[in-house]
Design an enzyme around this catalytic site. Structure first.
Site, PDB file in Angstrom:
ATOM      1  N   SER A  16       5.016   2.264 -14.826  1.00  0.00           N
ATOM      2  CA  SER A  16       5.733   1.227 -14.084  1.00  0.00           C
ATOM      3  C   SER A  16       4.965  -0.079 -13.958  1.00  0.00           C
ATOM      4  O   SER A  16       5.568  -1.145 -13.820  1.00  0.00           O
ATOM      5  CB  SER A  16       6.087   1.743 -12.684  1.00  0.00           C
ATOM      6  OG  SER A  16       4.910   2.083 -11.962  1.00  0.00           O
ATOM      7  N   GLY A  31       7.074   5.787 -13.904  1.00  0.00           N
ATOM      8  CA  GLY A  31       6.842   7.148 -13.429  1.00  0.00           C
ATOM      9  C   GLY A  31       6.228   8.100 -14.427  1.00  0.00           C
ATOM     10  O   GLY A  31       6.087   9.292 -14.135  1.00  0.00           O
ATOM     11  N   ASN A  37       0.119   8.084 -12.702  1.00  0.00           N
ATOM     12  CA  ASN A  37       0.953   9.257 -12.433  1.00  0.00           C
ATOM     13  C   ASN A  37       0.360  10.555 -12.978  1.00  0.00           C
ATOM     14  O   ASN A  37       1.037  11.580 -12.990  1.00  0.00           O
ATOM     15  CB  ASN A  37       2.343   9.043 -13.043  1.00  0.00           C
ATOM     16  CG  ASN A  37       3.008   7.781 -12.536  1.00  0.00           C
ATOM     17  OD1 ASN A  37       3.307   7.646 -11.362  1.00  0.00           O
ATOM     18  ND2 ASN A  37       3.230   6.826 -13.440  1.00  0.00           N
ATOM     19  N   ASP A  85       4.129  -1.774  -0.364  1.00  0.00           N
ATOM     20  CA  ASP A  85       3.949  -1.273  -1.731  1.00  0.00           C
ATOM     21  C   ASP A  85       2.823  -2.067  -2.378  1.00  0.00           C
ATOM     22  O   ASP A  85       2.997  -3.213  -2.775  1.00  0.00           O
ATOM     23  CB  ASP A  85       5.246  -1.441  -2.525  1.00  0.00           C
ATOM     24  CG  ASP A  85       5.168  -0.814  -3.913  1.00  0.00           C
ATOM     25  OD1 ASP A  85       4.049  -0.487  -4.367  1.00  0.00           O
ATOM     26  OD2 ASP A  85       6.224  -0.660  -4.548  1.00  0.00           O
ATOM     27  N   HIS A 106       3.311  -2.144  -7.076  1.00  0.00           N
ATOM     28  CA  HIS A 106       4.306  -2.752  -7.957  1.00  0.00           C
ATOM     29  C   HIS A 106       4.463  -4.244  -7.694  1.00  0.00           C
ATOM     30  O   HIS A 106       4.688  -4.668  -6.564  1.00  0.00           O
ATOM     31  CB  HIS A 106       5.648  -2.034  -7.800  1.00  0.00           C
ATOM     32  CG  HIS A 106       5.567  -0.576  -8.124  1.00  0.00           C
ATOM     33  ND1 HIS A 106       5.565   0.400  -7.158  1.00  0.00           N
ATOM     34  CD2 HIS A 106       5.450   0.057  -9.319  1.00  0.00           C
ATOM     35  CE1 HIS A 106       5.465   1.591  -7.738  1.00  0.00           C
ATOM     36  NE2 HIS A 106       5.393   1.407  -9.043  1.00  0.00           N
TER      37      HIS A 106
END
Length: 315
Positions: free
Chosen positions: A69, A107, A139, A262, A265
């Protein structure tokens, strides 16, 4: 009366022969002119034609981006609804003369990207001389028991180590982080591509108050070890992103993240920022990809090369 209809000694005797001579001269000149004209129309008529195979001409390579991501279009698939996220791979084209194609998916870990068959699409598009950047780690962490989520890798820095697990009701052998990257690298090398491994991007390093946290996770060092073992170029994306945010300051850095809670991102502004951080790190390596950095865009990238030890600092 003479032979030619005039009196002997008169000028009329010479008129007909002169006309004939002039006609002959004119005809001769005409032949010469036609010959020269043909040569000027096709000056290379005496040479054999040369056929050039365009496939043999040097081609501009393509840069293929593989990651998660932090790199992909849209930035994340589970963010806050209505918020604009973006990954740095979507801005990479602005900094390179060569074509850039992103295959990053939100992800994904190195393991999940592999068993989903997503590398196959990149393999099929790769040609000799191309460049591939692989960036995973966000991830890849997790446990294989009691429930395997399909993302977690076998722990360890060894490239040939495996762990047994049960995934979707079947027994499977799970590789390490380096193992999955090594397998992909082997295939890319068979295709004649140049592989680059990048450390995962950094999170927003600013916390409450004036605190500044810049210690890399385990995946940065693991990506470096993997690159060294495989003799690949390694770009410390984490280091350059963190250092650039330190210089930027807390208030301006917060503008790179659309949601304060967050810290991972970025929005489009942050994605462009992280693309610059990658290019800056790349230009401090000996990778041939540096030759294709857009000179005009590179003027927006400030700062020099950093010592590797700087990645261990913690404010």
């Amino acid at each position: 009366m003479g032979v030619f209809g005039g009196q002997p000694g008169s000028r009329a005797v010479l008129r007909l022969p002169v006309k004939i001579m002039l006609l002959l001269v004119a005809a001769w000149l005409l032949v010469l002119c036609v010959g020269y004209a043909q040569q000027f129309q096709n000056p290379f008529s005496r040479y054999e034609p040369v056929h050039i195979d365009i496939d043999e001409l040097p081609r501009m390579p393509t840069l293929h981006l593989v990651g998660d991501s932090s790199m992909c279009r849209g930035g994340t698939n589970n963010g806050v609804k209505g918020v604009k996220y973006e990954g740095w791979g979507e801005f990479a084209q602005d900094y390179f003369e060569c074509k850039v194609t992103s295959y990053a998916i939100s992800g994904r870990s190195s393991r999940m990207y592999t068993w989903e068959g997503r590398f196959d699409r990149v393999f099929n598009a790769t040609k000799p001389g191309d460049y591939v950047v692989m960036q995973f780690g966000r991830n890849d962490k997790g446990k294989l028991r009691p429930k395997d989520n399909g993302k977690a890798v076998c722990p360890g820095r060894e490239l040939n180590r495996t762990c047994r697990s049960i995934f979707k009701g079947k027994k499977v052998d799970v590789l390490t982080f380096g193992g999955y990257l090594a397998n992909a690298t082997a295939r890319f090398r068979e295709l004649g591509a140049n592989v680059i491994i990048a450390a995962p991007t950094n999170n927003n390093p600013y916390g409450a108050g004036d605190s500044f946290y810049a210690k890399p996770t385990e995946w940065g060092p693991l990506s470096k070890i993997t690159a060294e073992v495989l003799n690949l170029t390694w770009v410390d994306h984490f280091l350059y992103g963190t250092e650039m945010m330190r210089r930027l300051g807390k208030n301006e850095t917060q503008k790179l993240y659309p949601v304060q809670a967050d810290r991972s991102h970025t929005n489009p502004l942050g994605a462009d920022f992280m693309a610059r951080a990658f290019v800056r790190g790349l230009m401090c390596t000996d990778s041939g990809l540096s030759r294709y950095v857009n000179a005009t865009a590179a003027q927006r990238i400030t700062g020099g090369c950093l010592p590797e030890m700087a990645q261990d600092y913690q404010g």
